[in-house]
Design a protein around this motif. Structure first.
Motif, PDB file in Angstrom:
ATOM      1  N   MET A  24       0.931  -1.334  -0.027  1.00 61.44           N
ATOM      2  CA  MET A  24      -0.198  -0.177  -0.224  1.00 61.44           C
ATOM      3  C   MET A  24       0.797   1.282  -0.071  1.00 61.44           C
ATOM      4  SD  MET A  24      -1.169   2.557   2.332  1.00 61.44           S
ATOM      5  CE  MET A  24      -1.675   1.927   4.015  1.00 61.44           C
ATOM      6  N   ALA A  25       0.502   2.099  -0.828  1.00 59.13           N
ATOM      7  CA  ALA A  25       1.241   3.513  -1.007  1.00 59.13           C
ATOM      8  C   ALA A  25       0.148   4.605  -0.768  1.00 59.13           C
ATOM      9  CB  ALA A  25       1.911   3.606  -2.215  1.00 59.13           C
ATOM     10  N   ILE A  26       0.694   5.732  -0.346  1.00 61.87           N
ATOM     11  CA  ILE A  26      -0.066   7.073  -0.267  1.00 61.87           C
ATOM     12  C   ILE A  26       0.491   8.062  -1.010  1.00 61.87           C
ATOM     13  CG2 ILE A  26      -1.112   8.571   1.527  1.00 61.87           C
ATOM     14  CD1 ILE A  26      -0.668   6.365   3.932  1.00 61.87           C
ATOM     15  N   PHE A  27      -0.385   8.764  -1.540  1.00 56.61           N
ATOM     16  CA  PHE A  27       0.076   9.892  -2.362  1.00 56.61           C
ATOM     17  C   PHE A  27      -0.496  11.281  -1.813  1.00 56.61           C
ATOM     18  CE2 PHE A  27       0.715   6.239  -4.982  1.00 56.61           C
ATOM     19  CZ  PHE A  27       1.886   6.389  -5.678  1.00 56.61           C
ATOM     20  N   VAL A  28       0.110  12.295  -1.825  1.00 53.44           N
ATOM     21  CA  VAL A  28      -0.460  13.436  -1.419  1.00 53.44           C
ATOM     22  C   VAL A  28      -0.093  14.463  -2.315  1.00 53.44           C
ATOM     23  CG1 VAL A  28      -0.622  13.158   0.977  1.00 53.44           C
ATOM     24  CG2 VAL A  28       1.400  14.171   0.129  1.00 53.44           C
ATOM     25  N   GLY A  29      -0.775  15.668  -2.110  1.00 55.04           N
ATOM     26  CA  GLY A  29      -0.553  16.871  -3.161  1.00 55.04           C
ATOM     27  C   GLY A  29      -1.547  17.275  -4.249  1.00 55.04           C
ATOM     28  N   ASN A  30      -1.343  18.109  -4.830  1.00 52.33           N
ATOM     29  CA  ASN A  30      -2.514  18.509  -6.166  1.00 52.33           C
ATOM     30  C   ASN A  30      -2.145  17.414  -7.157  1.00 52.33           C
ATOM     31  OD1 ASN A  30      -3.225  20.681  -4.572  1.00 52.33           O
ATOM     32  ND2 ASN A  30      -1.693  22.035  -5.721  1.00 52.33           N
ATOM     33  N   ASP A  31      -1.272  16.974  -7.451  1.00 50.92           N
ATOM     34  CA  ASP A  31      -0.974  16.080  -8.451  1.00 50.92           C
ATOM     35  C   ASP A  31      -1.005  14.313  -7.924  1.00 50.92           C
ATOM     36  OD1 ASP A  31       1.338  16.248  -7.115  1.00 50.92           O
ATOM     37  OD2 ASP A  31       2.579  16.385  -9.255  1.00 50.92           O
ATOM     38  N   ALA A  32      -1.431  14.184  -6.682  1.00 49.15           N
ATOM     39  CA  ALA A  32      -1.403  12.965  -6.214  1.00 49.15           C
ATOM     40  C   ALA A  32      -2.133  11.869  -7.021  1.00 49.15           C
ATOM     41  CB  ALA A  32      -2.266  12.912  -5.045  1.00 49.15           C
ATOM     42  N   ALA A  33      -3.317  12.356  -7.662  1.00 50.49           N
ATOM     43  CA  ALA A  33      -4.071  11.197  -8.567  1.00 50.49           C
ATOM     44  C   ALA A  33      -3.453  10.738  -9.629  1.00 50.49           C
ATOM     45  CB  ALA A  33      -5.591  11.690  -8.888  1.00 50.49           C
ATOM     46  N   THR A  34      -2.716  12.070 -10.344  1.00 47.98           N
ATOM     47  CA  THR A  34      -2.120  11.742 -11.430  1.00 47.98           C
ATOM     48  C   THR A  34      -0.776  10.613 -11.195  1.00 47.98           C
ATOM     49  OG1 THR A  34      -2.873  13.763 -12.480  1.00 47.98           O
ATOM     50  CG2 THR A  34      -0.443  12.826 -13.117  1.00 47.98           C
ATOM     51  N   LYS A  35      -0.194  11.155 -10.091  1.00 46.72           N
ATOM     52  CA  LYS A  35       1.152  10.222  -9.728  1.00 46.72           C
ATOM     53  C   LYS A  35       0.777   8.679  -9.443  1.00 46.72           C
ATOM     54  CE  LYS A  35       4.292  14.081  -7.969  1.00 46.72           C
ATOM     55  NZ  LYS A  35       4.730  14.352  -6.881  1.00 46.72           N
ATOM     56  N   ALA A  36      -0.210   8.656  -8.689  1.00 43.00           N
ATOM     57  CA  ALA A  36      -0.774   7.480  -8.393  1.00 43.00           C
ATOM     58  C   ALA A  36      -1.345   6.635  -9.614  1.00 43.00           C
ATOM     59  CB  ALA A  36      -1.958   7.381  -7.478  1.00 43.00           C
ATOM     60  N   ALA A  37      -1.989   7.289 -10.718  1.00 41.77           N
ATOM     61  CA  ALA A  37      -2.465   6.463 -11.778  1.00 41.77           C
ATOM     62  C   ALA A  37      -1.177   6.006 -12.615  1.00 41.77           C
ATOM     63  CB  ALA A  37      -3.294   7.425 -12.591  1.00 41.77           C
ATOM     64  N   LYS A  38      -0.191   6.949 -12.702  1.00 35.12           N
ATOM     65  CA  LYS A  38       0.928   6.696 -13.685  1.00 35.12           C
ATOM     66  C   LYS A  38       1.674   5.404 -12.897  1.00 35.12           C
ATOM     67  CE  LYS A  38       1.474  11.212 -15.864  1.00 35.12           C
ATOM     68  NZ  LYS A  38       2.435  12.286 -16.058  1.00 35.12           N
ATOM     69  N   ALA A  39       1.798   5.531 -11.651  1.00 34.92           N
ATOM     70  CA  ALA A  39       2.476   4.513 -11.018  1.00 34.92           C
ATOM     71  C   ALA A  39       1.853   2.971 -11.147  1.00 34.92           C
ATOM     72  CB  ALA A  39       2.596   4.670  -9.395  1.00 34.92           C
ATOM     73  N   ALA A  40       0.487   3.139 -11.118  1.00 32.05           N
ATOM     74  CA  ALA A  40      -0.366   1.878 -11.178  1.00 32.05           C
ATOM     75  C   ALA A  40       0.024   1.350 -12.969  1.00 32.05           C
ATOM     76  CB  ALA A  40      -1.855   2.129 -11.260  1.00 32.05           C
ATOM     77  N   LEU A  41      -0.216   2.309 -13.891  1.00 31.20           N
ATOM     78  CA  LEU A  41       0.069   1.867 -15.114  1.00 31.20           C
ATOM     79  C   LEU A  41       1.448   1.409 -15.485  1.00 31.20           C
ATOM     80  CD1 LEU A  41      -1.783   4.785 -17.109  1.00 31.20           C
ATOM     81  CD2 LEU A  41      -2.721   2.354 -16.552  1.00 31.20           C
ATOM     82  N   GLU A  42       2.345   2.165 -14.953  1.00 28.42           N
ATOM     83  CA  GLU A  42       3.818   1.387 -14.831  1.00 28.42           C
ATOM     84  C   GLU A  42       4.037   0.139 -14.193  1.00 28.42           C
ATOM     85  OE1 GLU A  42       6.686   4.335 -13.339  1.00 28.42           O
ATOM     86  OE2 GLU A  42       6.751   5.643 -15.171  1.00 28.42           O
ATOM     87  N   ILE A  43       3.400   0.150 -13.138  1.00 28.37           N
ATOM     88  CA  ILE A  43       3.316  -1.271 -12.454  1.00 28.37           C
ATOM     89  C   ILE A  43       3.037  -2.406 -13.243  1.00 28.37           C
ATOM     90  CG2 ILE A  43       2.296  -2.732 -10.526  1.00 28.37           C
ATOM     91  CD1 ILE A  43       2.576  -0.160  -8.643  1.00 28.37           C
ATOM     92  N   LYS A  44       1.825  -2.162 -14.086  1.00 25.18           N
ATOM     93  CA  LYS A  44       1.295  -3.109 -15.103  1.00 25.18           C
ATOM     94  C   LYS A  44       2.466  -3.587 -16.105  1.00 25.18           C
ATOM     95  CE  LYS A  44      -1.123  -4.921 -18.542  1.00 25.18           C
ATOM     96  NZ  LYS A  44      -0.617  -5.262 -19.924  1.00 25.18           N
ATOM     97  N   TRP A  45       3.033  -2.456 -16.653  1.00 26.76           N
ATOM     98  CA  TRP A  45       4.042  -2.755 -17.712  1.00 26.76           C
ATOM     99  C   TRP A  45       5.015  -3.395 -17.197  1.00 26.76           C
ATOM    100  CZ3 TRP A  45       9.006  -1.752 -19.112  1.00 26.76           C
ATOM    101  CH2 TRP A  45       9.401  -1.981 -20.471  1.00 26.76           C
ATOM    102  N   VAL A  46       5.663  -2.962 -15.977  1.00 28.40           N
ATOM    103  CA  VAL A  46       6.808  -3.473 -15.199  1.00 28.40           C
ATOM    104  C   VAL A  46       6.461  -5.088 -14.903  1.00 28.40           C
ATOM    105  CG1 VAL A  46       8.398  -3.601 -13.246  1.00 28.40           C
ATOM    106  CG2 VAL A  46       7.762  -1.450 -14.397  1.00 28.40           C
ATOM    107  N   VAL A  47       5.635  -5.371 -14.355  1.00 27.47           N
ATOM    108  CA  VAL A  47       5.112  -6.700 -14.146  1.00 27.47           C
ATOM    109  C   VAL A  47       5.224  -7.512 -15.214  1.00 27.47           C
ATOM    110  CG1 VAL A  47       3.294  -8.352 -12.982  1.00 27.47           C
ATOM    111  CG2 VAL A  47       3.769  -6.152 -11.972  1.00 27.47           C
ATOM    112  N   ASP A  48       4.620  -7.159 -16.225  1.00 24.87           N
ATOM    113  CA  ASP A  48       4.468  -7.915 -17.460  1.00 24.87           C
ATOM    114  C   ASP A  48       5.845  -8.034 -18.149  1.00 24.87           C
ATOM    115  OD1 ASP A  48       1.819  -8.193 -16.796  1.00 24.87           O
ATOM    116  OD2 ASP A  48       0.948  -7.131 -18.677  1.00 24.87           O
ATOM    117  N   ASN A  49       6.460  -7.037 -18.391  1.00 25.08           N
ATOM    118  CA  ASN A  49       7.719  -6.852 -19.285  1.00 25.08           C
ATOM    119  C   ASN A  49       9.050  -6.980 -18.454  1.00 25.08           C
ATOM    120  OD1 ASN A  49       6.355  -6.143 -21.951  1.00 25.08           O
ATOM    121  ND2 ASN A  49       5.230  -4.942 -20.526  1.00 25.08           N
TER     122      ASN A  49
END
Length: 237
Positions: A97-122
């Motif tokens: 579990m990770a916590i993100f804060v700040g005005n761009d927290a949702a963007t950072k979390a979403a990008k992290a999630a999409l990166e995790i998908k690519w990293v796990v697969d590739n």
């Protein structure tokens, strides 16, 4: 004092205590929240990344190879989360579990999630397939699911001296955790997260194609939430 008296007193002290609360702008640590009665209100984005079918993994590999798989997965996921400014606050078996804060927290979390998908697969899957013979011979393949939600959480410190940790109470951590257990897509977000994300996290830079499904009403635990899912991966170079 008997053990029963000691346990009763411990519960009574907690039940009668008044919280010393504050509003946080950074993710707290155990050092910044008092064990006795400290509490922090935090507006944040919560992300849970959960390895899929851990039961199947346990059935297909001995403890040595299973440990390599879990450690490789958690190491890669944690590195992605930290790169995207996520503060790791919990490991639960093969879930992080990770916590993100700040005005761009949702963007950072979403990008992290999409990166995790690519990293796990590739990266993680491919390297395990190359280097761990039991993995390459098995029909079980590493996969995962990530859930994200945003909102206010109430963070307290629970446990006893020398054996305690932070606990997040609120809809956002609960819904994010539940979404990581769903099987609609590799990454699940609430509409609240989508509304707070930047355009380039919602739509592909090539042709403006949506990287997420349209919002759908889904049952998440005992609640009905408007959610979107994605099977896109954010390429890591």
């Amino acid at each position: 004092m008997t053990r029963k008296d000691d346990l009763t007193l411990a519960v009574d002290v907690i039940a009668l205590a008044k919280f010393d609360t504050r509003v946080g702008i950074t993710v707290p640590t155990t050092d910044t929240v008092k064990l006795t009665n400290g509490a922090v209100y935090l507006d944040a984005v919560y992300l849970y990344a959960d390895m899929a079918d851990s039961t199947g993994m346990a059935q297909n590999f001995d403890e040595i190879d299973a440990a390599k798989i879990v450690r490789a997965y958690l190491s890669a996921v944690t590195r992605v989360l930290k790169f995207r400014d996520g503060e790791i606050r919990s490991y639960d078996g093969d879930r992080v579990m990770a916590i993100f804060v700040g005005n761009d927290a949702a963007t950072k979390a979403a990008k992290a999630a999409l990166e995790i998908k690519w990293v796990v697969d590739n990266i993680v899957h491919e390297e395990l397939d190359l280097l761990v013979s039991a993995y390459s011979k098995s029909t079980w393949n590493l996969s995962h699911r990530t859930g994200i939600d945003t909102g206010e959480a109430f963070i307290v410190r629970a446990g006893v001296r020398n054996a305690n940790d932070l606990v997040s109470i609120g809809d956002a951590p609960n819904i994010a955790a539940k979404l990581s257990e769903e099987k609609y897509g590799r990454t699940m977000i609430t509409q609240r997260v989508w509304d707070a994300m930047s355009y380039d996290t919602c739509f592909s830079s090539k042709g403006g194609k949506a990287m997420w499904t349209s919002p759908e009403l889904k049952r998440v635990g005992t609640r009905v939430e408007e959610v979107r899912h994605s099977n896109w991966g954010w390429v890591v170079n």
